[in-house]
Structure formats: structure tokens, C-alpha cells
Design a protein around this motif. Sequence first.
Motif, PDB file in Angstrom:
ATOM      1  N   THR A   1       1.158   4.601   1.151  1.00  0.00           N
ATOM      2  CA  THR A   1       0.964   3.231   0.650  1.00  0.00           C
ATOM      3  C   THR A   1       1.025   3.209  -0.875  1.00  0.00           C
ATOM      4  O   THR A   1       1.677   2.343  -1.472  1.00  0.00           O
ATOM      5  CB  THR A   1      -0.389   2.674   1.136  1.00  0.00           C
ATOM      6  N   ALA A   2       0.361   4.169  -1.519  1.00  0.00           N
ATOM      7  CA  ALA A   2       0.382   4.237  -2.983  1.00  0.00           C
ATOM      8  C   ALA A   2       1.793   4.550  -3.486  1.00  0.00           C
ATOM      9  O   ALA A   2       2.277   3.925  -4.427  1.00  0.00           O
ATOM     10  CB  ALA A   2      -0.606   5.292  -3.475  1.00  0.00           C
ATOM     11  N   ALA A   3       2.468   5.504  -2.852  1.00  0.00           N
ATOM     12  CA  ALA A   3       3.800   5.921  -3.304  1.00  0.00           C
ATOM     13  C   ALA A   3       4.788   4.753  -3.259  1.00  0.00           C
ATOM     14  O   ALA A   3       5.646   4.624  -4.134  1.00  0.00           O
ATOM     15  CB  ALA A   3       4.313   7.074  -2.443  1.00  0.00           C
TER      16      ALA A   3
ATOM     17  N   VAL B   1      -1.505  15.653  -0.578  1.00  0.00           N
ATOM     18  CA  VAL B   1      -0.510  15.076   0.323  1.00  0.00           C
ATOM     19  C   VAL B   1       0.805  15.008  -0.449  1.00  0.00           C
ATOM     20  O   VAL B   1       0.868  14.435  -1.538  1.00  0.00           O
ATOM     21  CB  VAL B   1      -0.918  13.659   0.791  1.00  0.00           C
ATOM     22  N   VAL B   2       1.842  15.632   0.099  1.00  0.00           N
ATOM     23  CA  VAL B   2       3.166  15.591  -0.521  1.00  0.00           C
ATOM     24  C   VAL B   2       3.956  14.490   0.173  1.00  0.00           C
ATOM     25  O   VAL B   2       4.093  14.490   1.400  1.00  0.00           O
ATOM     26  CB  VAL B   2       3.882  16.951  -0.403  1.00  0.00           C
ATOM     27  N   VAL B   3       4.443  13.539  -0.632  1.00  0.00           N
ATOM     28  CA  VAL B   3       5.189  12.395  -0.106  1.00  0.00           C
ATOM     29  C   VAL B   3       6.603  12.441  -0.659  1.00  0.00           C
ATOM     30  O   VAL B   3       6.801  12.543  -1.872  1.00  0.00           O
ATOM     31  CB  VAL B   3       4.505  11.065  -0.508  1.00  0.00           C
ATOM     32  N   GLU B   4       7.579  12.378   0.236  1.00  0.00           N
ATOM     33  CA  GLU B   4       8.987  12.302  -0.186  1.00  0.00           C
ATOM     34  C   GLU B   4       9.353  10.826  -0.280  1.00  0.00           C
ATOM     35  O   GLU B   4       9.099  10.067   0.651  1.00  0.00           O
ATOM     36  CB  GLU B   4       9.882  12.999   0.831  1.00  0.00           C
ATOM     37  N   ILE B   5       9.923  10.437  -1.424  1.00  0.00           N
ATOM     38  CA  ILE B   5      10.290   9.037  -1.610  1.00  0.00           C
ATOM     39  C   ILE B   5      11.768   8.912  -1.935  1.00  0.00           C
ATOM     40  O   ILE B   5      12.364   9.806  -2.528  1.00  0.00           O
ATOM     41  CB  ILE B   5       9.456   8.366  -2.735  1.00  0.00           C
TER      42      ILE B   5
ATOM     43  N   THR C   1       9.871  14.024  -4.668  1.00  0.00           N
ATOM     44  CA  THR C   1       8.573  14.149  -3.995  1.00  0.00           C
ATOM     45  C   THR C   1       7.451  13.927  -4.990  1.00  0.00           C
ATOM     46  O   THR C   1       7.571  14.241  -6.184  1.00  0.00           O
ATOM     47  CB  THR C   1       8.399  15.541  -3.338  1.00  0.00           C
ATOM     48  N   LEU C   2       6.361  13.370  -4.486  1.00  0.00           N
ATOM     49  CA  LEU C   2       5.151  13.144  -5.264  1.00  0.00           C
ATOM     50  C   LEU C   2       4.020  13.890  -4.584  1.00  0.00           C
ATOM     51  O   LEU C   2       3.978  13.972  -3.359  1.00  0.00           O
ATOM     52  CB  LEU C   2       4.781  11.647  -5.299  1.00  0.00           C
ATOM     53  N   GLY C   3       3.109  14.433  -5.373  1.00  0.00           N
ATOM     54  CA  GLY C   3       1.931  15.083  -4.807  1.00  0.00           C
ATOM     55  C   GLY C   3       0.682  14.296  -5.185  1.00  0.00           C
ATOM     56  O   GLY C   3       0.444  14.013  -6.355  1.00  0.00           O
ATOM     57  N   PHE C   4      -0.095  13.889  -4.187  1.00  0.00           N
ATOM     58  CA  PHE C   4      -1.342  13.165  -4.427  1.00  0.00           C
ATOM     59  C   PHE C   4      -2.503  14.101  -4.081  1.00  0.00           C
ATOM     60  O   PHE C   4      -2.603  14.576  -2.952  1.00  0.00           O
ATOM     61  CB  PHE C   4      -1.428  11.912  -3.553  1.00  0.00           C
ATOM     62  N   ASN C   5      -3.356  14.362  -5.057  1.00  0.00           N
ATOM     63  CA  ASN C   5      -4.456  15.292  -4.856  1.00  0.00           C
ATOM     64  C   ASN C   5      -5.738  14.504  -4.596  1.00  0.00           C
ATOM     65  O   ASN C   5      -6.249  13.817  -5.462  1.00  0.00           O
ATOM     66  CB  ASN C   5      -4.624  16.185  -6.094  1.00  0.00           C
ATOM     67  N   PHE C   6      -6.236  14.596  -3.365  1.00  0.00           N
ATOM     68  CA  PHE C   6      -7.482  13.934  -2.987  1.00  0.00           C
ATOM     69  C   PHE C   6      -8.620  14.947  -3.147  1.00  0.00           C
ATOM     70  O   PHE C   6      -8.612  15.983  -2.496  1.00  0.00           O
ATOM     71  CB  PHE C   6      -7.427  13.475  -1.536  1.00  0.00           C
ATOM     72  N   LYS C   7      -9.561  14.640  -4.057  1.00  0.00           N
ATOM     73  CA  LYS C   7     -10.688  15.552  -4.292  1.00  0.00           C
ATOM     74  C   LYS C   7     -11.990  14.825  -3.977  1.00  0.00           C
ATOM     75  O   LYS C   7     -12.145  13.663  -4.333  1.00  0.00           O
ATOM     76  CB  LYS C   7     -10.718  16.008  -5.749  1.00  0.00           C
TER      77      LYS C   7
ATOM     78  N   PRO D   1      -3.731   6.494  -4.958  1.00  0.00           N
ATOM     79  CA  PRO D   1      -4.107   6.066  -3.605  1.00  0.00           C
ATOM     80  C   PRO D   1      -5.610   5.820  -3.484  1.00  0.00           C
ATOM     81  O   PRO D   1      -6.402   6.405  -4.216  1.00  0.00           O
ATOM     82  CB  PRO D   1      -3.684   7.245  -2.732  1.00  0.00           C
ATOM     83  N   ASP D   2      -5.968   4.943  -2.563  1.00  0.00           N
ATOM     84  CA  ASP D   2      -7.383   4.756  -2.226  1.00  0.00           C
ATOM     85  C   ASP D   2      -7.810   5.937  -1.373  1.00  0.00           C
ATOM     86  O   ASP D   2      -7.023   6.460  -0.588  1.00  0.00           O
ATOM     87  CB  ASP D   2      -7.570   3.468  -1.412  1.00  0.00           C
TER      88      ASP D   2
END
Length: 110
Positions: free
Chosen positions: A81-83, A51-55, A103-109, A36-37
Motif C-alpha cells: 500500500t505504501a509503495a 518487506v521487499v516490494v517490487e514495483i 525494488t523497495l525495502g521497508f524495514n518494520f521495527k 507504511p503503517d
Amino acid sequence: SAGGMPEPPPPTPVAAPAPARSSVVTPSQTMRTVQPDYPQLAKTTRQAGVVVVEISINDRGDVTSARALSGPPLLRESAITAARKWKFKPAMRDGKPVGSTTTLGFNFKM
């Protein structure tokens, strides 16, 4: 039990092994991942986290729906959007492609 200690709760039951006659399910495998951006507003306000996203994935391996289950509000839209751009090798049941949910987990650091 000695000493008046309460009994420990019974362990949580784990899913029992499927009976031998059940269908064979192979989970979907990732073919393409999209990071993701980092939204500018989230950077400015120093929002970070996972952010946990269920797809939902159809039988062609395309993501048909995505929704954020948790995570900082400013980062959710970017993760969704990325998922949606991810591509999977579909899950298989008895050798046939089937839809699945994961589910996918996106880690924003920062």
C-alpha cells in the motif's frame, strides 16, 4: 592444485560494460516516499522485519504495480500500500522518459 584442495569456482561474471553505441539510461529518482503503517495485528504478534516490494514505474513516474517478494506475511499488505503511493522522476533513455522496475525495502521495527 597442491594438497588435493578443489579449485575455487570461477568468479561470477559481472555485467559487461555496455558498448558505446547503446542508449543512455538514467535510473528513476524518488520524488515522494511514503512510510507504511505498522499493522496493529503485526504489532500485537510482534512481527518485524524487512518487506521487499517490487514495483513497476511508468513513464510518468507513477507506480503502476507493486508486489511483495519477501518479508513477514502480516507486513506485506502495508508495504505494498505504501509503495503504491511513491512518486518517481521517471527513468530516462536517450532523453525520453521510460517505464522501469525496481525494488523497495521497508524495514518494520518494533
